[in-house]
Design a protein around this motif. Sequence first.
Motif, PDB file in Angstrom:
ATOM      1  N   MET A   1       0.849  -1.169   0.000  1.00 34.05           N
ATOM      2  CA  MET A   1       0.000   0.000   0.000  1.00 34.05           C
ATOM      3  C   MET A   1       0.899   1.238   0.000  1.00 34.05           C
ATOM      4  N   SER A   2       0.480   2.267  -0.738  1.00 28.97           N
ATOM      5  CA  SER A   2       1.213   3.525  -0.742  1.00 28.97           C
ATOM      6  C   SER A   2       0.227   4.686  -0.740  1.00 28.97           C
ATOM      7  N   LEU A   3       0.661   5.806  -0.213  1.00 30.24           N
ATOM      8  CA  LEU A   3      -0.178   7.000  -0.152  1.00 30.24           C
ATOM      9  C   LEU A   3      -0.326   7.568  -1.556  1.00 30.24           C
ATOM     10  N   ASN A   4      -1.553   7.838  -1.976  1.00 28.55           N
ATOM     11  CA  ASN A   4      -1.831   8.328  -3.312  1.00 28.55           C
ATOM     12  C   ASN A   4      -2.066   9.842  -3.315  1.00 28.55           C
ATOM     13  N   TRP A   5      -2.961  10.335  -2.436  1.00 30.90           N
ATOM     14  CA  TRP A   5      -3.204  11.766  -2.347  1.00 30.90           C
ATOM     15  C   TRP A   5      -3.823  12.120  -1.013  1.00 30.90           C
ATOM     16  N   ILE A   6      -3.803  13.394  -0.710  1.00 30.61           N
ATOM     17  CA  ILE A   6      -4.464  13.981   0.453  1.00 30.61           C
ATOM     18  C   ILE A   6      -5.422  15.029  -0.093  1.00 30.61           C
ATOM     19  N   THR A   7      -6.659  15.025   0.392  1.00 30.74           N
ATOM     20  CA  THR A   7      -7.678  15.943  -0.096  1.00 30.74           C
ATOM     21  C   THR A   7      -7.913  17.067   0.893  1.00 30.74           C
ATOM     22  N   LEU A   8      -7.924  18.291   0.379  1.00 29.10           N
ATOM     23  CA  LEU A   8      -8.349  19.454   1.167  1.00 29.10           C
ATOM     24  C   LEU A   8      -9.554  20.051   0.476  1.00 29.10           C
ATOM     25  N   ARG A   9     -10.618  20.245   1.215  1.00 30.07           N
ATOM     26  CA  ARG A   9     -11.783  20.951   0.685  1.00 30.07           C
ATOM     27  C   ARG A   9     -11.581  22.430   0.967  1.00 30.07           C
ATOM     28  N   VAL A  10     -11.645  23.228  -0.087  1.00 29.18           N
ATOM     29  CA  VAL A  10     -11.312  24.651   0.018  1.00 29.18           C
ATOM     30  C   VAL A  10     -12.485  25.507  -0.430  1.00 29.18           C
ATOM     31  N   ARG A  11     -12.574  26.705   0.117  1.00 33.22           N
ATOM     32  CA  ARG A  11     -13.671  27.616  -0.225  1.00 33.22           C
ATOM     33  C   ARG A  11     -13.444  28.322  -1.553  1.00 33.22           C
ATOM     34  N   ASP A  12     -12.205  28.713  -1.815  1.00 38.30           N
ATOM     35  CA  ASP A  12     -11.877  29.482  -3.020  1.00 38.30           C
ATOM     36  C   ASP A  12     -10.735  28.774  -3.732  1.00 38.30           C
ATOM     37  N   GLN A  58     -19.677  26.538   4.058  1.00 41.61           N
ATOM     38  CA  GLN A  58     -19.086  27.610   4.864  1.00 41.61           C
ATOM     39  C   GLN A  58     -18.733  27.155   6.276  1.00 41.61           C
ATOM     40  N   THR A  59     -19.051  25.899   6.622  1.00 44.72           N
ATOM     41  CA  THR A  59     -18.708  25.386   7.948  1.00 44.72           C
ATOM     42  C   THR A  59     -17.384  24.632   7.923  1.00 44.72           C
ATOM     43  N   LEU A  60     -16.607  24.818   6.877  1.00 46.32           N
ATOM     44  CA  LEU A  60     -15.291  24.195   6.755  1.00 46.32           C
ATOM     45  C   LEU A  60     -14.479  24.485   8.017  1.00 46.32           C
ATOM     46  N   LYS A  61     -13.899  23.439   8.627  1.00 45.94           N
ATOM     47  CA  LYS A  61     -13.170  23.610   9.884  1.00 45.94           C
ATOM     48  C   LYS A  61     -11.729  23.144   9.737  1.00 45.94           C
ATOM     49  N   PRO A  62     -10.830  24.039   9.351  1.00 42.01           N
ATOM     50  CA  PRO A  62      -9.439  23.632   9.161  1.00 42.01           C
ATOM     51  C   PRO A  62      -8.726  23.272  10.462  1.00 42.01           C
ATOM     52  N   GLU A  63      -9.279  23.668  11.608  1.00 40.50           N
ATOM     53  CA  GLU A  63      -8.617  23.367  12.870  1.00 40.50           C
ATOM     54  C   GLU A  63      -8.835  21.925  13.316  1.00 40.50           C
ATOM     55  N   CYS A  64      -9.226  21.060  12.385  1.00 42.99           N
ATOM     56  CA  CYS A  64      -9.521  19.661  12.698  1.00 42.99           C
ATOM     57  C   CYS A  64      -8.260  18.819  12.911  1.00 42.99           C
ATOM     58  N   GLY A  65      -7.091  19.417  12.892  1.00 40.35           N
ATOM     59  CA  GLY A  65      -5.863  18.678  13.125  1.00 40.35           C
ATOM     60  C   GLY A  65      -5.129  18.280  11.864  1.00 40.35           C
ATOM     61  N   VAL A  66      -5.613  18.683  10.695  1.00 48.32           N
ATOM     62  CA  VAL A  66      -4.947  18.352   9.444  1.00 48.32           C
ATOM     63  C   VAL A  66      -3.880  19.402   9.155  1.00 48.32           C
ATOM     64  N   SER A  67      -2.691  18.925   8.813  1.00 48.78           N
ATOM     65  CA  SER A  67      -1.658  19.824   8.312  1.00 48.78           C
ATOM     66  C   SER A  67      -0.962  19.124   7.150  1.00 48.78           C
ATOM     67  N   VAL A  68      -0.360  19.910   6.299  1.00 56.24           N
ATOM     68  CA  VAL A  68       0.345  19.388   5.140  1.00 56.24           C
ATOM     69  C   VAL A  68       1.804  19.811   5.289  1.00 56.24           C
ATOM     70  N   GLY A  69       2.732  18.892   5.044  1.00 58.21           N
ATOM     71  CA  GLY A  69       4.146  19.201   5.224  1.00 58.21           C
ATOM     72  C   GLY A  69       4.934  19.081   3.937  1.00 58.21           C
ATOM     73  N   PHE A  70       5.892  19.998   3.775  1.00 61.25           N
ATOM     74  CA  PHE A  70       6.768  20.002   2.604  1.00 61.25           C
ATOM     75  C   PHE A  70       8.211  20.157   3.049  1.00 61.25           C
ATOM     76  N   GLU A  71       9.104  19.546   2.286  1.00 64.72           N
ATOM     77  CA  GLU A  71      10.546  19.669   2.510  1.00 64.72           C
ATOM     78  C   GLU A  71      11.082  20.839   1.706  1.00 64.72           C
ATOM     79  N   VAL A  72      11.951  21.645   2.307  1.00 61.88           N
ATOM     80  CA  VAL A  72      12.626  22.738   1.602  1.00 61.88           C
ATOM     81  C   VAL A  72      14.129  22.565   1.755  1.00 61.88           C
ATOM     82  N   LYS A  73      14.873  23.148   0.828  1.00 60.82           N
ATOM     83  CA  LYS A  73      16.333  23.067   0.912  1.00 60.82           C
ATOM     84  C   LYS A  73      16.875  23.989   1.990  1.00 60.82           C
ATOM     85  N   SER A  74      16.304  25.195   2.078  1.00 57.36           N
ATOM     86  CA  SER A  74      16.771  26.175   3.058  1.00 57.36           C
ATOM     87  C   SER A  74      15.573  26.791   3.776  1.00 57.36           C
TER      88      SER A  74
END
Length: 119
Positions: A1-12, A58-74
Amino acid sequence: MSLNWITLRVRDLEASLNFYHDILGLPIERRFESRGKQIVMLGTGAQPKLELIQTIDQTLKPECGVSVGFEVKSLDEAIEYLKSRGIPVLRGPITPNPHLRFFYILDPDGFEVQLAEHS
Protein backbone atom coordinates in the motif's frame (compact mmCIF):
# COMPACT_ATOMS: atom_id res chain seq x y z
CA MET A 1 0.00 0.00 0.00
CA SER A 2 1.21 3.52 -0.74
CA LEU A 3 -0.18 7.00 -0.15
CA ASN A 4 -1.83 8.33 -3.31
CA TRP A 5 -3.20 11.77 -2.35
CA ILE A 6 -4.46 13.98 0.45
CA THR A 7 -7.68 15.94 -0.10
CA LEU A 8 -8.35 19.45 1.17
CA ARG A 9 -11.78 20.95 0.69
CA VAL A 10 -11.31 24.65 0.02
CA ARG A 11 -13.67 27.62 -0.22
CA ASP A 12 -11.88 29.48 -3.02
CA LEU A 13 -10.07 27.21 -5.46
CA GLU A 14 -8.27 30.07 -7.21
CA ALA A 15 -6.91 31.45 -3.91
CA SER A 16 -5.73 27.96 -2.97
CA LEU A 17 -4.12 27.49 -6.39
CA ASN A 18 -2.36 30.82 -5.99
CA PHE A 19 -0.99 29.61 -2.64
CA TYR A 20 -0.04 26.01 -3.48
CA HIS A 21 0.91 26.44 -7.16
CA ASP A 22 2.07 30.03 -7.61
CA ILE A 23 3.68 30.60 -4.19
CA LEU A 24 4.75 27.12 -3.00
CA GLY A 25 5.50 25.90 -6.52
CA LEU A 26 3.52 22.64 -6.64
CA PRO A 27 2.87 21.77 -10.29
CA ILE A 28 -0.69 21.24 -11.47
CA GLU A 29 -0.96 17.63 -12.59
CA ARG A 30 -4.54 17.97 -13.77
CA ARG A 31 -7.67 20.03 -13.34
CA PHE A 32 -11.19 18.70 -13.90
CA GLU A 33 -14.82 18.78 -12.83
CA SER A 34 -16.58 15.89 -11.14
CA ARG A 35 -20.21 15.91 -10.04
CA GLY A 36 -20.31 19.70 -10.35
CA LYS A 37 -17.19 20.29 -8.23
CA GLN A 38 -13.94 21.79 -9.47
CA ILE A 39 -10.94 19.62 -8.57
CA VAL A 40 -7.20 20.15 -8.98
CA MET A 41 -4.47 17.57 -8.40
CA LEU A 42 -1.09 19.06 -7.50
CA GLY A 43 2.24 17.27 -7.36
CA THR A 44 4.92 15.58 -9.39
CA GLY A 45 5.59 12.10 -10.71
CA ALA A 46 5.04 9.20 -8.37
CA GLN A 47 4.88 11.37 -5.24
CA PRO A 48 1.59 11.61 -3.34
CA LYS A 49 -0.64 14.39 -4.68
CA LEU A 50 -2.48 17.21 -2.99
CA GLU A 51 -6.11 17.24 -4.17
CA LEU A 52 -8.01 20.51 -3.83
CA ILE A 53 -11.80 20.34 -4.10
CA GLN A 54 -13.80 23.56 -4.13
CA THR A 55 -16.71 23.45 -1.70
CA ILE A 56 -19.43 25.91 -0.88
CA ASP A 57 -19.63 24.56 2.67
CA GLN A 58 -19.09 27.61 4.86
CA THR A 59 -18.71 25.39 7.95
CA LEU A 60 -15.29 24.19 6.76
CA LYS A 61 -13.17 23.61 9.88
CA PRO A 62 -9.44 23.63 9.16
CA GLU A 63 -8.62 23.37 12.87
CA CYS A 64 -9.52 19.66 12.70
CA GLY A 65 -5.86 18.68 13.13
CA VAL A 66 -4.95 18.35 9.44
CA SER A 67 -1.66 19.82 8.31
CA VAL A 68 0.35 19.39 5.14
CA GLY A 69 4.15 19.20 5.22
CA PHE A 70 6.77 20.00 2.60
CA GLU A 71 10.55 19.67 2.51
CA VAL A 72 12.63 22.74 1.60
CA LYS A 73 16.33 23.07 0.91
CA SER A 74 16.77 26.18 3.06
CA LEU A 75 14.39 27.10 5.85
CA ASP A 76 15.82 30.61 6.12
CA GLU A 77 15.34 31.27 2.40
CA ALA A 78 11.78 29.87 2.57
CA ILE A 79 10.91 32.21 5.46
CA GLU A 80 12.26 35.25 3.63
CA TYR A 81 10.53 34.29 0.38
CA LEU A 82 7.17 33.77 2.08
CA LYS A 83 7.47 37.03 4.02
CA SER A 84 8.15 38.83 0.72
CA ARG A 85 4.88 37.34 -0.58
CA GLY A 86 2.98 38.59 2.49
CA ILE A 87 2.68 35.21 4.20
CA PRO A 88 3.59 35.41 7.89
CA VAL A 89 5.12 32.59 9.90
CA LEU A 90 2.49 31.16 12.26
CA ARG A 91 4.91 29.23 14.52
CA GLY A 92 8.60 28.61 14.52
CA PRO A 93 11.21 28.03 13.44
CA ILE A 94 11.33 25.02 15.73
CA THR A 95 14.42 22.82 16.09
CA PRO A 96 13.42 19.57 17.83
CA ASN A 97 16.82 17.98 17.11
CA PRO A 98 20.09 18.98 15.40
CA HIS A 99 18.96 17.54 12.05
CA LEU A 100 15.49 19.08 11.73
CA ARG A 101 14.10 22.63 11.64
CA PHE A 102 10.58 23.62 10.64
CA PHE A 103 7.94 26.33 10.78
CA TYR A 104 4.23 26.67 10.08
CA ILE A 105 2.20 28.99 7.88
CA LEU A 106 -1.53 29.02 7.08
CA ASP A 107 -3.10 28.42 3.68
CA PRO A 108 -6.05 30.59 2.51
CA ASP A 109 -8.54 28.34 4.35
CA GLY A 110 -6.57 28.20 7.59
CA PHE A 111 -5.00 24.75 7.12
CA GLU A 112 -1.55 24.55 8.67
CA VAL A 113 1.33 24.03 6.26
CA GLN A 114 4.65 22.91 7.67
CA LEU A 115 7.90 23.62 5.83
CA ALA A 116 10.84 21.54 7.06
CA GLU A 117 14.57 21.40 6.44
CA HIS A 118 16.47 18.20 7.22
CA SER A 119 20.25 18.25 7.46
